[in-house]
Design a protein around this motif. Structure first.
Motif, PDB file in Angstrom:
ATOM      1  N   ARG A 339      50.646 -50.937 -41.453  1.00  0.00           N
ATOM      2  CA  ARG A 339      50.084 -50.027 -42.463  1.00  0.00           C
ATOM      3  C   ARG A 339      50.692 -50.239 -43.845  1.00  0.00           C
ATOM      4  O   ARG A 339      50.096 -49.860 -44.855  1.00  0.00           O
ATOM      5  N   GLN A 349      39.576 -49.999 -46.050  1.00  0.00           N
ATOM      6  CA  GLN A 349      40.763 -49.152 -45.937  1.00  0.00           C
ATOM      7  C   GLN A 349      40.385 -47.673 -45.840  1.00  0.00           C
ATOM      8  O   GLN A 349      40.967 -46.921 -45.046  1.00  0.00           O
ATOM      9  N   HIS A 353      41.284 -45.257 -42.694  1.00  0.00           N
ATOM     10  CA  HIS A 353      41.983 -43.979 -42.797  1.00  0.00           C
ATOM     11  C   HIS A 353      41.119 -42.837 -42.260  1.00  0.00           C
ATOM     12  O   HIS A 353      41.655 -41.867 -41.694  1.00  0.00           O
ATOM     13  N   ASP A 356      41.500 -42.943 -38.540  1.00  0.00           N
ATOM     14  CA  ASP A 356      42.813 -42.397 -38.188  1.00  0.00           C
ATOM     15  C   ASP A 356      42.790 -40.873 -38.252  1.00  0.00           C
ATOM     16  O   ASP A 356      43.375 -40.194 -37.392  1.00  0.00           O
ATOM     17  N   SER A 357      42.079 -40.317 -39.241  1.00  0.00           N
ATOM     18  CA  SER A 357      41.986 -38.864 -39.379  1.00  0.00           C
ATOM     19  C   SER A 357      41.229 -38.254 -38.202  1.00  0.00           C
ATOM     20  O   SER A 357      41.628 -37.204 -37.677  1.00  0.00           O
ATOM     21  N   ARG A 372      42.955 -34.743 -44.583  1.00  0.00           N
ATOM     22  CA  ARG A 372      42.918 -36.156 -44.976  1.00  0.00           C
ATOM     23  C   ARG A 372      41.491 -36.631 -45.195  1.00  0.00           C
ATOM     24  O   ARG A 372      41.214 -37.396 -46.117  1.00  0.00           O
TER      25      ARG A 372
END
Length: 410
Positions: A339, A349, A353, A356-357, A372
């Protein structure tokens, strides 16, 4: 004696200049491991080793202390251009930094190789800095073809870095000047492709749709499968942003069929990454074709993949696992990414993200994951990536709807 790093740099340059392997230069007196550490600057040579290496190379000891004054850039450029060796490009970077008033055309050629080196390694900050110098040199030379090539690459890199407005202005100027100078179909087509990509990224979709048809017409008679495949890929991207997934898949299907792996294996693999990404962005996600495309891309990238493409593959594998409902596998793929050294484009990107959230929400960290997602949507909006912002807001709305239902888990 020069510094350790300077000695190693000169030693490596002199060895490569004579076409010697490390084993050939090391001979029977020193090990190749020791020689490698000398070249990297990790070890300081003894006086005996300096004398031995000078004899092996047939040079005076002073050759390690100073660079040759005349023709050093020419020599370093020749080495970097004729060997597939990062060390030769690193030597070229060192030489160019001290080149002074060398021929600007030589400096442009050197910078072109250096830009390719930074791009391959995913070092975008260094790539952008080198591209600025490249454009300045092209303007100094006043050669339209070099100006077009420099600015086209610069526009692409700016777009990838998330600077859509600046990239759009540069790409539009470059294409206009390419037409005015009546440059080749290849240079003009590359400039037009960069303009299409930046228009799509900036949300100028009607302009992008008109220009992509112009691009397809321009490359129709070009006897180069890679040009046609790239133009079709551009058309797929534009239609995907327009929400016409069916046309986007059709264009990308034509692109994958137009290019044989023997034409350009790297582009062949990148097209499959793009096809997998498009399949996963469909609603519902088309996981079966995405899995096939990623398997094909993985095989090719094991042979020719760069660090950037390896990160793209891991990211798409994570998206695929999530779409298939395997959150543990998705998290596993994300954990394999560094990361702190992400080389992905700005768009990729943001999507990474966002994934990932969503995983955080599913892992019980709802407030953190939702916050996020909201921030990512705002970031994309501020960067003028309106369709990307809309995609993130949609994910946020779906996540909120799901988490607010009584008795449900994200």
């Amino acid at each position: 004696m020069t510094s350790t790093s300077s000695f190693g740099s000169r030693l490596r340059f002199l060895r490569q200049q004579q076409g010697l392997s490390q084993a050939a230069l090391a001979g029977d007196e020193i090990s190749t491991g020791y020689l490698s550490r000398l070249e990297s600057g990790a070890r300081q040579p003894t006086e005996r080793v300096v004398s031995y290496l000078a004899a092996q190379l047939g040079v005076d000891r002073s050759a390690f202390d100073t660079r040759p004054v005349g023709g050093s850039l020419t020599q370093a450029l020749s080495m970097a251009a004729t060997t597939d060796n990062d060390a030769a490009v690193e030597e070229l970077i060192d030489v160019l930094a001290g080149a002074g008033d060398e021929d600007p055309l030589l400096r442009w050629q050197a910078l072109w190789l250096i830009v390719k080196y930074w791009h391959r390694r995913g070092e975008r900050t260094e790539e952008l800095a080198a591209l600025e110098q490249l454009c300045e040199l092209a303007d100094e030379l006043g050669l339209p073809a070099l100006q077009c090539r420099s600015r086209t690459w610069f526009a692409r890199c700016l777009r990838s870095a998330g600077e859509a407005s600046r990239a759009l202005e540069l790409a539009a100027r470059t294409y206009r000047e390419a037409k005015e100078a009546q440059l080749s179909a290849v240079d003009t087509g590359n400039a037009l492709a960069a303009l299409v990509a930046t228009e799509a990224e900036a949300g100028r979709l009607p302009d992008a749709r008109a220009h992509v048809q112009e691009l397809l017409d321009l490359v129709a008679d070009v006897p180069d499968n890679t040009r046609r495949a790239e133009a079709l890929w551009s058309a797929a991207t534009v239609h995907s942003r327009l929400g016409d997934d069916e046309s986007a898949r059709a264009y990308l299907g034509q692109a994958t069929q137009a290019l044989d792996s023997r034409d350009d294996l790297t582009l062949w693999a990148r097209l499959r990454l793009a096809a997998a990404s498009l399949s996963l962005q469909s609603r519902p996600a088309l996981t079966a074709p995405a899995r096939t495309y990623l398997a094909e891309a993985q095989t090719a990238l094991s042979l020719v993949g760069t660090p950037v493409q390896e990160q793209e593959l891991l990211t798409l594998q994570a998206h695929l696992a999530f779409a298939e409902g395997d959150r543990v596998a998705a998290r596993g793929f994300l954990d394999r990414l560094d990361r702190d050294q992400l080389m992905l484009s700005y768009r990729d990107q943001i999507r990474l993200h966002a994934l990932d959230s969503l995983l955080l929400i599913g892992e019980g960290h709802q407030a953190r994951g939702l916050a996020r997602l909201k921030q990512l949507g705002e970031d994309a909006r501020r960067a003028s990536n309106m369709d990307l912002a809309a995609e993130i807001w949609r994910l946020l709305a779906e996540a909120l709807e799901h988490t607010e239902k009584p008795g449900t888990a994200a």
